[in-house]
Design a protein around this motif. Structure first.
Motif, mmCIF file in Angstrom:
data_model
loop_
_atom_site.group_PDB
_atom_site.id
_atom_site.type_symbol
_atom_site.label_atom_id
_atom_site.label_comp_id
_atom_site.label_asym_id
_atom_site.label_seq_id
_atom_site.Cartn_x
_atom_site.Cartn_y
_atom_site.Cartn_z
ATOM 1 N N VAL A 186 7.433 -1.618 7.130
ATOM 2 C CA VAL A 186 8.071 -0.698 8.084
ATOM 3 C C VAL A 186 7.407 0.683 8.024
ATOM 4 O O VAL A 186 7.155 1.307 9.058
ATOM 5 C CB VAL A 186 9.584 -0.588 7.806
ATOM 6 N N GLY A 187 7.096 1.128 6.822
ATOM 7 C CA GLY A 187 6.477 2.445 6.661
ATOM 8 C C GLY A 187 5.118 2.529 7.347
ATOM 9 O O GLY A 187 4.789 3.535 7.975
ATOM 10 N N THR A 188 4.318 1.440 7.231
ATOM 11 C CA THR A 188 3.013 1.432 7.894
ATOM 12 C C THR A 188 3.189 1.462 9.411
ATOM 13 O O THR A 188 2.466 2.174 10.117
ATOM 14 C CB THR A 188 2.206 0.188 7.471
ATOM 15 N N LEU A 189 4.184 0.701 9.909
ATOM 16 C CA LEU A 189 4.471 0.738 11.349
ATOM 17 C C LEU A 189 4.869 2.147 11.785
ATOM 18 O O LEU A 189 4.432 2.643 12.824
ATOM 19 C CB LEU A 189 5.607 -0.238 11.699
ATOM 20 N N LEU A 190 5.708 2.791 10.972
ATOM 21 C CA LEU A 190 6.138 4.158 11.300
ATOM 22 C C LEU A 190 4.943 5.110 11.323
ATOM 23 O O LEU A 190 4.842 5.973 12.199
ATOM 24 C CB LEU A 190 7.163 4.656 10.275
ATOM 25 N N ALA A 191 4.026 4.930 10.358
ATOM 26 C CA ALA A 191 2.846 5.793 10.318
ATOM 27 C C ALA A 191 1.981 5.557 11.548
ATOM 28 O O ALA A 191 1.459 6.499 12.148
ATOM 29 C CB ALA A 191 2.045 5.539 9.043
ATOM 30 N N ALA A 192 1.843 4.272 11.943
ATOM 31 C CA ALA A 192 1.068 3.952 13.144
ATOM 32 C C ALA A 192 1.713 4.595 14.364
ATOM 33 O O ALA A 192 1.036 5.153 15.229
ATOM 34 C CB ALA A 192 0.967 2.442 13.326
ATOM 35 N N VAL B 92 1.076 6.951 4.091
ATOM 36 C CA VAL B 92 0.078 6.295 4.935
ATOM 37 C C VAL B 92 -0.473 7.288 5.965
ATOM 38 O O VAL B 92 -1.667 7.323 6.249
ATOM 39 C CB VAL B 92 0.666 5.047 5.637
ATOM 40 N N ARG B 93 0.416 8.140 6.486
ATOM 41 C CA ARG B 93 -0.039 9.126 7.459
ATOM 42 C C ARG B 93 -1.070 10.068 6.834
ATOM 43 O O ARG B 93 -2.080 10.396 7.444
ATOM 44 C CB ARG B 93 1.134 9.934 8.002
ATOM 45 N N SER B 94 -0.805 10.490 5.595
ATOM 46 C CA SER B 94 -1.773 11.385 4.956
ATOM 47 C C SER B 94 -3.085 10.644 4.728
ATOM 48 O O SER B 94 -4.164 11.222 4.830
ATOM 49 C CB SER B 94 -1.213 11.944 3.646
ATOM 50 N N GLY B 95 -2.984 9.338 4.450
ATOM 51 C CA GLY B 95 -4.201 8.536 4.309
ATOM 52 C C GLY B 95 -4.958 8.447 5.609
ATOM 53 O O GLY B 95 -6.180 8.566 5.643
ATOM 54 N N VAL B 96 -4.231 8.237 6.705
ATOM 55 C CA VAL B 96 -4.858 8.171 8.028
ATOM 56 C C VAL B 96 -5.580 9.488 8.311
ATOM 57 O O VAL B 96 -6.708 9.510 8.790
ATOM 58 C CB VAL B 96 -3.807 7.882 9.123
#
Lengths: 251, 216
Positions: B32-38, B104-108
């Motif tokens: 879910v977190g990765t989806l939210l980051a996307a 994940v957002r900071s990674g992106v």
């Protein structure tokens, strides 16, 4: 669609304007590039030449005007834009090879994922291209293991793998050590000889003289001169171009 | 210390239940977190807005509130569970997903813009750019922070004990009540079993960090 002015132009920019806030970076740009033509764009930094190059595959948006590739107007967004971009190869100053993929995968990713070519076929084509730019033996390595010149040649192979109609080069040698510049320029000159349509933003005047059909000189967001290389270098018309060339020659 | 030896089966059962809660919630939260980051980096403004609000609300409120919502408010809205474990998993994954999304957002954001430009220039669509180029690189750089989030999740799962879910901490409370004279030993035992889960995760984090780093 108002393409009557572009005639047989493969790339056509008509009345293109772009602002960054207050700054007017592209001022009423009109440029037609025919199939097989090699156009070199030069000018002082901040003249808008890189921005111009990047608008042609819409990595930069434009405010007004129209850009067409092979008679098709650049779409604003979405699937059709992606399809059109596949026809326009781009080589960046900083190579931008996919850091987590091998050299071979860098070249095959586009054909496989965008064009749906099967892997065996894509691998074969990619190896041919890598051999052609002289880095075939580097195929299984990661980008960071290669020199800048090698990476940039892979980047050219990656763009060629999509069989583009036109190739854009955005200062392809500006991030390279002097001894690596020629290995990249040689590949580009070869490409020009084979009839690829190319738009090259560069500071390499030698390349412009050797390979260009036309030199476009930009200053302050405008196209100031548009002439054959010999004509431009020996007999520049504008004071801006004379000034620019005199600074180059004294160093 | 006898109390720990005597109650080893309870500790063991608690450990397994904590592990189960954490593993299930962790997997859901990562997804879910990765989806939210996307969603947070997508071109669609509504998705960006939703993701931002979700992350800010969940990240900035206590976990107990998430548990309270899942255990008390959701059933009143007609969502009923057979077991409290389900409520605990909902609360833990919803809460942890917010932290995963931020990591994940900071990674992106750490992936150079040129990577996306190069991907777009060979004709990839937004989804392909994200899944083939950006996320694989982003996830490698965020594995260490993600493991830290999972360590926090293991510890956070103890809140479930307060909501009648039997796990390591819940058993600990029971044992402490039953052995009023040896509370200290019981709690030390609980702490030890938590360490048994979290310390290996920490070691894993540093190993993985060295293995998956991408050279640029």
């Amino acid at each position: 669609m108002t393409t009557q002015a572009s005639g047989d132009a493969l790339v056509s920019l008509n009345g293109v304007n772009k602002h960054y806030g207050q700054l007017h970076v592209l001022k009423d740009i009109n440029l037609q590039v025919r199939k097989g033509e090699v156009v070199v764009v030069i000018g002082p930094s901040g003249s808008g030449k890189s921005t111009l190059c990047r608008t042609i595959n819409r990595l930069e948006t434009i405010d007004t005007g129209e850009i067409s590739i092979d008679g098709k107007r650049l779409p604003e967004e979405g699937k059709h834009l992606a399809e059109l971009r596949a026809d326009v190869g781009m080589v960046f100053q900083s190579f931008n090879l996919f850091a987590h993929k091998t050299i071979l995968e860098n070249v095959t990713l586009g054909p496989i994922k965008v064009k749906g070519v099967n892997k065996a076929e894509a691998d074969k084509e990619a190896m041919k291209l890598l051999e052609r730019v002289g880095v075939g033996h580097q195929a299984p390595k990661l980008p960071a293991q290669l020199s800048g010149g090698q990476q940039q040649r892979v980047a050219i192979a990656r763009a060629l793998a999509m069989k583009p109609k036109v190739m854009l080069f955005d200062e392809p040698t500006s991030a390279l050590d002097p001894e690596m510049i020629n290995e990249v320029l040689d590949v580009m000159i070869q490409l020009a000889k084979e009839g690829m349509t190319m738009i090259v933003v560069t500071h390499e005047m030698g390349f412009a003289r050797k390979a260009a059909d036309r030199v476009v000189f930009m200053a302050d967001g405008q196209i100031v001169e548009d002439a054959e290389p010999e004509e431009f270098f020996t007999n520049p018309q504008s004071s801006r171009a004379k000034d620019f060339l005199s600074k180059l020659l004294t160093h | 210390m006898d109390v720990i030896i005597e109650n080893l089966p309870l500790y063991w059962d608690g450990l397994l239940r904590t592990l189960f809660l954490s593993a299930v919630s962790g997997i859901i939260a990562l997804f879910v977190g990765t989806l939210l980051a996307a969603a947070r980096v997508s071109p669609v403004a509504a998705l960006r807005g939703f993701s931002t609000v979700y992350v800010e609300v969940l990240r900035n409120t206590p976990l107990t509130i998430a548990f309270f919502f899942a255990a008390v408010v959701l059933p009143r809205l007609g969502v009923r569970f057979e077991q409290f474990e389900v409520a605990a998993i909902i609360a833990l994954s919803a809460y942890t997903a917010a932290f995963v999304a931020e990591a994940v957002r900071s990674g992106v954001n750490s992936v150079p813009l040129g990577q996306a430009e190069a991907a777009r220039s060979i004709g990839m669509k937004f989804g392909q750019v994200l899944t083939l180029i950006i996320l694989p690189q982003a996830l490698r750089t965020v594995i260490p922070p993600l493991i830290n989030i999972l360590i926090a999740l293991v510890k956070n799962s103890s809140v479930a004990g307060a909501f009648f879910v039997l796990e390591l901490f819940g058993y600990g409370r029971q044992m402490a009540n039953a052995n009023g004279d040896q509370v200290m030993a019981v709690l030390l035992g609980v702490a030890f079993f938590y360490l048994l889960l979290t310390v290996p995760l920490g070691i894993l984090a540093s190993t993985v960090e060295r293995k998956v780093a991408i050279a640029r």
